[in-house]
Structures are given as structure tokens and as C-alpha cells.
Write an enzyme that holds these catalytic residues in place. Sequence first.
Site, short mmCIF file in Angstrom:
data_model
loop_
_atom_site.label_atom_id
_atom_site.label_comp_id
_atom_site.label_asym_id
_atom_site.label_seq_id
_atom_site.Cartn_x
_atom_site.Cartn_y
_atom_site.Cartn_z
N GLY A 177 0.84 -1.13 0.11
CA GLY A 177 -0.12 0.01 0.01
C GLY A 177 0.76 1.30 0.16
N ARG B 166 4.23 5.46 1.96
CA ARG B 166 4.93 7.02 2.13
C ARG B 166 4.16 7.87 1.10
NH1 ARG B 166 10.96 6.21 0.49
NH2 ARG B 166 10.73 4.81 -0.91
N LYS C 207 4.86 12.22 -2.06
CA LYS C 207 5.63 10.92 -1.66
C LYS C 207 6.68 11.47 -0.58
CE LYS C 207 8.62 7.34 -3.68
NZ LYS C 207 8.90 6.60 -5.01
N GLY D 240 7.73 6.24 6.58
CA GLY D 240 6.91 7.03 5.72
C GLY D 240 7.76 8.19 5.11
N ARG E 83 4.14 14.26 -6.91
CA ARG E 83 3.96 13.72 -8.25
C ARG E 83 2.60 13.62 -8.99
NH1 ARG E 83 5.78 7.52 -7.06
NH2 ARG E 83 3.99 6.77 -5.81
N ARG F 95 -2.20 0.40 -9.59
CA ARG F 95 -1.17 -0.50 -9.88
C ARG F 95 -1.68 -2.03 -10.13
NH1 ARG F 95 3.32 1.80 -6.75
NH2 ARG F 95 2.51 4.03 -6.49
N ASP G 69 3.54 -4.51 -7.54
CA ASP G 69 3.11 -3.07 -7.12
C ASP G 69 3.86 -1.99 -7.61
OD1 ASP G 69 5.30 -4.52 -5.69
OD2 ASP G 69 5.48 -2.53 -4.36
N ASP H 139 7.09 4.83 -9.82
CA ASP H 139 7.92 4.16 -8.65
C ASP H 139 9.59 4.24 -8.96
OD1 ASP H 139 5.69 4.51 -7.08
OD2 ASP H 139 6.02 2.47 -6.13
P1 AMP Z 1 9.10 0.36 -3.36
O1 AMP Z 1 10.01 -0.73 -3.67
O2 AMP Z 1 9.75 1.57 -3.09
O3 AMP Z 1 8.04 0.16 -4.56
O4 AMP Z 1 8.04 0.05 -2.01
C1 AMP Z 1 7.34 -1.13 -1.72
C2 AMP Z 1 6.40 -0.95 -0.62
O5 AMP Z 1 7.14 -0.28 0.65
C3 AMP Z 1 5.41 0.09 -0.89
O6 AMP Z 1 4.32 -0.21 -0.46
C4 AMP Z 1 5.93 1.43 -0.13
O7 AMP Z 1 4.93 2.34 -0.02
C5 AMP Z 1 6.64 0.92 1.01
N1 AMP Z 1 7.91 1.64 1.33
C6 AMP Z 1 9.05 1.82 0.96
N2 AMP Z 1 9.67 2.71 1.72
C7 AMP Z 1 8.72 3.16 2.90
C8 AMP Z 1 9.14 3.92 3.93
N3 AMP Z 1 10.27 4.37 3.89
N4 AMP Z 1 7.98 4.04 4.74
C9 AMP Z 1 7.03 3.62 4.63
N5 AMP Z 1 6.80 2.62 3.56
C10 AMP Z 1 7.75 2.37 2.71
MG MG Z 2 6.38 0.93 -5.17
#
Ligand code: AMP
Ligand code: MG
Length: 511
Positions: free
Chosen positions: A117, A120, A139, A152, A202, A209, A278, A288
Site C-alpha cells: 500500500g 509513504r 511521496k 513514511g 507527483r 497498479r 506493485d 516508482d
Molecule cells: P517500493 O519498492 O519503493 O515500491 O516500496 C514497496 C512498498 O514499501 C510500498 O508499499 C511502499 O509504500 C513501502 N515503503 C517503501 N519505503 C517506505 C518507507 N520509508 N516508509 C514506509 N513505507 C515504505
Molecule cells: Mg512501489
Amino acid sequence: MNPLAANGFNQVGDNLAMTIDVPTNPLTNSDRLMRWNNRFVQLGESFYTRVQPQALPDPYWISRNEAVARELGLESAWFESREALNAFSGNQILPGSEPLAGVYSGHQFGQWAGQLGDGRALLLGELKTPNGGMEIQLKGAGRTPYSRMGDGRAVLRSSIREYLCSEAMHALGIPTTRALCLTGSDAIVRREELETAAVVTRTAPSFIRFGHFEHFSYTDQHAELKTLADYVIDNFYPACRDAAQPYAALLQAVSERTAHLMAAWQAVGFCHGVMNTDNMSILGLTIDYGPFQFLDAFDPGHVCNHSDTQGRYAYNKQPNMAYWNLFCLGQAMLPLIDDQEQALAALESYKTVFPDALEAKMRTKLGLSDAQPDDKALVESAFKLLASNKVDYTMFWRRLGEFTPQSGHEAVRDLFFDRESFNAWALHYSDRLAHVNAAARADLMLKNNPKFVLRNHLGEEAIRAAKLKDFSGVNTLLTLLQAPFDEHAGHEAQADFPPDWAASIEISCSS
Ligand code: AMP
Ligand code: MG
């Protein structure tokens, strides 16, 4: 150690853990400028949780993108205002905005990861713009119910990369989410090192997704799955409504858009790095931006994500990985399609659309406006030669634009250590050019072979300066990357070979 840290998740930084009151001001200047029409909210509470952004302490501008502001219909005077800074750093809620974090699931590195989900990202809402509805997301605006172990937040480093690359992709003609602005703060965020926080604003018509569909399918929320599919069809793929099986038609349309996206990535030499389901947009947008990279020397097996130890998302595997992800989407849509054969048939189009689209893109890079049976062989032999000589990918295509069968072609030949095999290829290419109009070819190549791409080292230099509060590098790159086919006299350095230290840059999922 936090077991999730290796995946880029980090404990909440002490100074960011507190909740900050978000002032709301009903009589703001934006009131007369922004018309909101938050369609996603209407899907219902199963799709999101309403969350207020966590204010970025003492925010400052890092960069504002006037081009996107214009497309959104924002007035420049307002965009420069304190109110805009507050709004785009999570310090103030604009009237009409209804912030929420969406829920989705996904397959990460080939494994079912369950619920993910917006950990952040926060959807502020959807703006009515001269170009249709555009959703606005922050973001890095703090924790949400989907943050799991994460804080976050987003760090300055990765935010600069997303901000610049999404604009670079757009200017290259590649479908992508876009970036309106970048705000920063001196607040500390803990990653492998201590870094500072930033927020990217953004925008996209939708941030839905593949993982949204997987979420509702695998949690047996089939009514919601249908609501989601209908929303996507009605708003973004209206032609599918007329098909005998609209959901199979949607799957086919998404497969085709994804095929075009993959052709565009491969042709420009872009590696995404984290093609989990995702991170796959239902609109076929690049979304992303994490450990992405534009290839320097051409290496088909190049893996840009330091955390991807298996090389799952290597450059040459991207088209297959996209197909794998489409399979996941098809699987998730089965409750709507019923007939497995029909779902498989819908996915099948990817297998023809992708190679045809790639061939068409490569033909334009060669300056060829019509198709000949031998073109595929010409492209394939070019790829082989680029790989065996480790030729700089961007530079090869740009210099090839100056190649003529009559002239000596030192500039491009100099990129190869095996000059003889280049000469052999050049003969083949010269034969193909026999009946091609030289001026039309040169023009086509200049418009399809960029001079400037966001090479890792360029991003890295801008990041280093930004850490010292010098944001001029970010803004200069933005200007160059927004017109990547132009010459930009005086900026040869940014179009040059990467320095030796570029090879040692390690970009992981940590962001
Ligand atoms: P990503 O690989 O960056 O697409 O992230 C995968 C998942 O991890 C997504 O649901 C993001 O929202 C969550 N996520 C990544 N970094 C953070 C963070 N620093 N704080 C909270 N959620 C994160
Ligand atoms: Mg992502």
C-alpha cells in the site's frame, strides 16, 4: 538489526515520529485556482484509509517544475507562494483535497508479498485540469497504515532521482508519472546513513497498479475487484466497455500498453530495477523510480539494483518480467473473466505487440521511416556489436546520426575497439541507406536519439551539491533533460562519457 532494513525499510527517525498538527485554512489563495474532483475517494473505504500528511519541518523549495504547473493550470505566482510550499510539503491541506493512502498488494521479486500500500505516498486528490483529471500525490509525507516498519519518509537522494527521471522520461516520449515539485527539510531520516527528508509531488491520471487488482482478488473482495475494474475501464479504457467481455478487453489493452512501455524502455536503454507487480501501472506508465539506471556501456545483462542479487530485473529480462507481471494481473482478474482461455488469449497480444513496437522504435533510432525485411537483422547485429565492444549506448545512437555512407565515420567508429566488425556493420547499414533520404534520416535520428539522459553519475553530482544546499545542479539537469534531443551548447560535460567513479555507484532499494 531491523530485518526489513535490507529491503529499504527503516525505523522511524526520532525527530520525525511526532505528529504535527496540520493547519487548515479555508480561505486560501488556491481556492479559486484549483478545482478538485476526487473520483478515487468515491470507490469506498475498502480502497484506502484517510490520512493527514505529516508536516515536513521547516520546508524549503528544491525545485519547481513550471512545465507541469502549466499543464495542471496552476498560476506561476501561486506556485511560488508560501501556501504552495506548505501544501506540497504536507504542512497545509488545500481546500478540496481529501488526503488518503491507498491499499494494494503485490508480488515482489517473484514472491507473493501480501498487503502493501501507500506506505509513504499520499493521494491529495484529483485536480480538474485543462488536460483532464490529474491525481496529485505527495511521496514522503509520513507514515500511513501501510507503512509497516517504514518511517513514511523519502530521502533527498532518491527524491531528486525520481523528480528528475520522471521528467526525463516524459521528455523522451515515454509514458510516466510526472513530478510537479520537490521540497526538502533538514529533518534527519535514518537509512544506511543519516540523510535528510524530501517530498516529491507527483502527478498522473491514476496511480492504480497491478497490485491493486491482486489485492482485491486474493482477499476475496470480488465486488470491490469489479468496482476497481469498472472504474479503470470507465475512466481510462472506455473502448473496452463495448467488448463482448470488457474485463478480458481491459487485460488485453493493459498488456498492449505495457508492451509499448517495455519497447520504449529497451530502446532508450532504461533499467527500472524493481519491476514488482506493485510497481506496475495499470495505465502503462513508468512508476516508482527507485534504483533505475540508463545504461552507460551497453551490457544486456546489466542489473542496476544493488539489492537484486539474482538479477531478476536485469535490462534484458525486463520484457519477460513485464509479461510475468501481466500474468499475475490476469490471474487476479480471473474472477471477473471466468474463462481462463479468454484471459490467456488477452495476454497473448503482448508477444506480438512488444517485438513489433521494439522493432519500430529501433528503426526510428536508425533513421529508417519504412520497414524492410532485413531491418531486424541490422538491429540485432548492432546490439551484438554494442555488447561485445561495451559501447556507450546513448552516445552510439547520437553519433550514428552523423554517419553517412560517403563520409569517414570516425566519431562513431571510435566507440569500438573492434573497428573491423564495426566497418562490416557499417557496410550493411550503408546498403540499407541507399534509398533513404539523408536529410529526413538525420532529422528522424536527432528526434529519437537523445543527447542527454539521466546517467547515474549526473544524478549523483546533483545530489552531492544538493546535500550542501546547492540546488542549481538539480535545476540545470531538469532543463537539459526536459529537452534531451537539443544540443544545449555549453553543456557538453553532461553528454560526455561517465567518469570512472560512476562504475562504483551502488543504488539499492533504500530510499
Ligand atoms: P517500493 O519498492 O519503493 O515500491 O516500496 C514497496 C512498498 O514499501 C510500498 O508499499 C511502499 O509504500 C513501502 N515503503 C517503501 N519505503 C517506505 C518507507 N520509508 N516508509 C514506509 N513505507 C515504505
Ligand atoms: Mg512501489
